[in-house]
Design an enzyme around this catalytic site. Structure first.
Site, PDB file in Angstrom:
ATOM      1  CE  LYS A 175      39.643  39.043  55.061  1.00  0.00           C
ATOM      2  NZ  LYS A 175      38.516  38.582  54.199  1.00  0.00           N
ATOM      3  CD  GLU A 250      52.029  30.650  46.576  1.00  0.00           C
ATOM      4  OE1 GLU A 250      51.712  30.490  45.371  1.00  0.00           O
ATOM      5  OE2 GLU A 250      53.127  30.295  47.037  1.00  0.00           O
ATOM      6  CB  CYS A 284      45.379  29.367  41.875  1.00  0.00           C
ATOM      7  SG  CYS A 284      46.029  28.086  42.962  1.00  0.00           S
ATOM      8  CD  GLU A 384      42.841  33.255  38.212  1.00  0.00           C
ATOM      9  OE1 GLU A 384      42.619  34.324  38.821  1.00  0.00           O
ATOM     10  OE2 GLU A 384      43.487  32.324  38.719  1.00  0.00           O
TER      11      GLU A 384
HETATM   12  P1  NAD Z   1      40.595  38.067  46.351  1.00  0.00           P
HETATM   13  O1  NAD Z   1      41.956  38.599  46.092  1.00  0.00           O
HETATM   14  O2  NAD Z   1      39.445  38.901  45.964  1.00  0.00           O
HETATM   15  O3  NAD Z   1      40.429  37.769  47.923  1.00  0.00           O
HETATM   16  C1  NAD Z   1      41.308  36.945  48.624  1.00  0.00           C
HETATM   17  C2  NAD Z   1      41.322  37.350  50.076  1.00  0.00           C
HETATM   18  O4  NAD Z   1      41.889  38.660  50.182  1.00  0.00           O
HETATM   19  C3  NAD Z   1      39.950  37.447  50.721  1.00  0.00           C
HETATM   20  O5  NAD Z   1      40.043  37.050  52.070  1.00  0.00           O
HETATM   21  C4  NAD Z   1      39.637  38.938  50.633  1.00  0.00           C
HETATM   22  O6  NAD Z   1      38.735  39.368  51.621  1.00  0.00           O
HETATM   23  C5  NAD Z   1      41.015  39.525  50.857  1.00  0.00           C
HETATM   24  N1  NAD Z   1      41.224  40.857  50.285  1.00  0.00           N
HETATM   25  C6  NAD Z   1      40.671  41.382  49.156  1.00  0.00           C
HETATM   26  N2  NAD Z   1      41.129  42.638  48.966  1.00  0.00           N
HETATM   27  C7  NAD Z   1      42.003  42.897  49.979  1.00  0.00           C
HETATM   28  C8  NAD Z   1      42.808  44.023  50.326  1.00  0.00           C
HETATM   29  N3  NAD Z   1      42.803  45.136  49.598  1.00  0.00           N
HETATM   30  N4  NAD Z   1      43.583  43.951  51.441  1.00  0.00           N
HETATM   31  C9  NAD Z   1      43.602  42.825  52.181  1.00  0.00           C
HETATM   32  N5  NAD Z   1      42.852  41.733  51.916  1.00  0.00           N
HETATM   33  C10 NAD Z   1      42.063  41.776  50.812  1.00  0.00           C
HETATM   34  O7  NAD Z   1      40.568  36.638  45.684  1.00  0.00           O
HETATM   35  P2  NAD Z   1      39.349  35.605  45.643  1.00  0.00           P
HETATM   36  O8  NAD Z   1      38.403  36.089  44.606  1.00  0.00           O
HETATM   37  O9  NAD Z   1      38.876  35.345  47.021  1.00  0.00           O
HETATM   38  O10 NAD Z   1      40.093  34.280  45.137  1.00  0.00           O
HETATM   39  C11 NAD Z   1      40.327  33.974  43.822  1.00  0.00           C
HETATM   40  C12 NAD Z   1      41.760  34.282  43.453  1.00  0.00           C
HETATM   41  O11 NAD Z   1      42.655  33.577  44.309  1.00  0.00           O
HETATM   42  C13 NAD Z   1      42.088  33.787  42.066  1.00  0.00           C
HETATM   43  O12 NAD Z   1      42.820  34.776  41.373  1.00  0.00           O
HETATM   44  C14 NAD Z   1      42.950  32.559  42.303  1.00  0.00           C
HETATM   45  O13 NAD Z   1      43.815  32.243  41.255  1.00  0.00           O
HETATM   46  C15 NAD Z   1      43.680  32.955  43.540  1.00  0.00           C
HETATM   47  N6  NAD Z   1      44.226  31.769  44.229  1.00  0.00           N
HETATM   48  C16 NAD Z   1      45.567  31.551  44.228  1.00  0.00           C
HETATM   49  C17 NAD Z   1      46.105  30.416  44.823  1.00  0.00           C
HETATM   50  C18 NAD Z   1      47.592  30.139  44.807  1.00  0.00           C
HETATM   51  O14 NAD Z   1      48.051  29.295  45.562  1.00  0.00           O
HETATM   52  N7  NAD Z   1      48.368  30.793  43.988  1.00  0.00           N
HETATM   53  C19 NAD Z   1      45.250  29.508  45.448  1.00  0.00           C
HETATM   54  C20 NAD Z   1      43.895  29.756  45.437  1.00  0.00           C
HETATM   55  C21 NAD Z   1      43.383  30.901  44.833  1.00  0.00           C
END
Ligand code: NAD
Length: 480
Positions: A175, A250, A284, A384
């Protein structure tokens, strides 16, 4: 292979119309145009995809690992052959300038080539217990793994989870982020072209609260590999706790990058600028808390502000340039933090506003931004921001640098710059973060294990370590 004007879900090697017939526009953050439309997935679509993955599971798991690995590696090589189409699509949907998009596609391809090669490497152990028993372990796939990914490096993040999961015999339902799903859908098609059997990789698109949550809750999903925010990670963790389901999380970061006064500033200044500006700060691992020894802080801040302000802003400007923020929501969030910084009394040395100029009129562009006079208890030092914003915090001693660096809820990465090799080892050993960079910052090699300390996550991705995160270990004891 080019981006299609509209995508259904990818289930059983075919594009499938969504259950509710609804689609979401995917917007180009450079100019506001519609790049494609993706299906707005619901629990019914997730059900279909999980059923396909479940049905494909046994024969994929039973395939000789060496043969499975050949298919996985071939997928990686095919991505390399079609890299231009993928880089262009990712650049259009996410806004990353094309050099950056190419680089992340190389990494995405490397995940498949690396884990393809490792597919037959996972061996069990013989446990010596004397002549009356034969005890040994085997590592078995979980079954259907759900991979959920964010928008900041879309295909890279997806391949990071999918490649090890598939290589050890799981099937996958991916997803991707609702903002950037195109390259995942193109990739699923490519994987089938490379010989991946139907149903082994399925993609359901749509909102996190709908398709994402339905995937996590599905009774036939045996493990979730999630990359994204702490907020969503926490919600997924709660559902996983109810199901007693393993998760890899992550999550985010607010990583320190420590500049000691003996550092080679010729390297440290551009290195520290790259650490917080790469991908317009939407990484991230970004080194956004820049801790600088007080004796050099004024000079360093000046050099850094000068280097950052010279970074060209615009997707099509010469490399390295800053692309737009990937979506409107994130753009607004970064601008809000400029107000927070002002209120908190941080001193702006460069940037701090929307970038304007020819070609930037319709994009979510933000100027490279540096603040000084920042203390580690300010929100801009604790939260962040996920934009091109670095905050400079002074320190006096090595002990103080370590204390400030570790004074955070996050623990994804940290950097340090020094010519003193003993200090490098000493400080690296004390920093509470999952990946430490010495005299450089940011690592995209697929071989290095990555896992967050504290609220930055649970479990590991990348490297050999990730293979075991996608298997469960069985011990078999035979009475002789
Ligand atoms: P997000 O958590 O809003 O969304 C990430 C994914 O999760 C999307 O596909 C979203 O549709 C899904 N999602 C959101 N809520 C959900 C729920 N309740 N249940 C299941 N799925 C859900 O994050 P974002 O805004 O897309 O990405 C930015 C974040 O990702 C930042 O905090 C960044 O640091 C983090 N990130 C971490 C890494 C790592 O390796 N640690 C890498 C890249 C990004």
């Amino acid at each position: 292979m080019t981006i299609r004007p509209q995508y259904g879900h990818f289930i059983n090697a075919k594009f499938v119309v969504p259950y509710n017939g609804q689609y979401i526009d995917s917007i180009n953050p450079d100019d506001g145009s519609i790049v494609t439309k993706i299906a707005a997935g619901t629990a019914e679509d997730v059900d279909k995809a999980v059923a396909a993955a479940k049905a494909a599971g046994p024969s994929w798991a039973d395939m000789r690992p060496l043969e499975r690995g050949k298919i996985i590696s071939h997928i990686g090589r095919l991505l390399e052959e079609r890299i231009e189409a993928f880089a262009n699509a990712e650049s259009a949907e996410m806004g990353v300038p094309s050099m950056g998009a190419f680089a992340t596609m190389v990494t995405a391809s490397n995940y498949f080539q690396y884990y393809g090669g490792l597919a037959a490497s996972l061996q069990g152990e013989h446990i010596p217990v004397g002549p009356e028993q034969h005890s040994y372990t085997v590592h078995e796939p979980y079954g259907v793994v759900g991979v959920i990914t964010p928008w900041n490096a879309p295909l890279n993040q997806a391949c990071r989870g999918m490649a090890p999961a598939l290589s050890v015999g799981n099937t996958v339902v991916l997803k991707p982020s609702e903002y950037t799903s195109a390259t995942a859908l193109m990739f699923a098609e490519l994987a089938v072209d490379a010989g991946l059997p139907e149903g082994v990789l399925n993609v359901v698109t749509g909102a996190g609260a709908e398709a994402g949550e339905a995937l996590v809750k599905h009774e036939d999903i045996a493990k979730i590999a999630f990359t994204g925010s702490v907020r969503a990670g926490r919600e997924i963790g709660k559902i996983a706790a109810e199901k007693i389901m393993p998760v890899t999380l992550e999550l985010g970061g607010k990583s320190p990058d420590i500049i000691f006064d003996d550092a080679d500033l010729e390297a440290a200044v551009p290195g520290a600028v790259f650490a917080f500006l790469a991908n317009s700060g939407q990484i991230c691992l970004a080194g956004t808390r820049i801790l600088v020894q007080r004796s050099i802080v004024d000079k360093f801040a000046e050099m850094m502000a000068s280097a950052a302000s010279k970074m060209p802003v615009g997707k099509d400007k010469p490399f390295p340039s800053l692309g737009p923020i990937a979506n409107a929501m994130q753009f607004t969030k970064v601008l809000e933090y400029f107000k927070v910084a002002e209120k908190e009394g941080a001193k702006l040395v460069t940037g701090g506003k929307q970038a304007t100029g020819e070609g930037l009129e319709n994009g979510f562009y933000i100027e490279p931004t540096v603040y000084v006079d920042v203390s580690n208890d300010m929100r801009i030092a604790r939260e962040e921001i996920f934009g091109p914003v670095g905050v400079i915090i002074p320190f006096d001693t090595e002990e103080e640098a370590i204390a400030i660096a570790n004074d955070t809820n996050y623990g994804l990465a940290a950097g340090l710059w020094t010519r003193d090799v003993s200090r490098a080892h000493r400080v690296a050993g004390k920093l509470q973060a999952g990946q430490i960079y010495v005299n450089y910052y940011l690592e995209s090699g697929v071989e290095h294990p990555l896992g967050g300390y504290k609220q930055s996550g649970i479990g590991h991705e990348k490297g050999v370590m990730a293979l075991k995160q996608y298997t469960q270990t069985k011990n078999i004891i035979i009475k002789i």
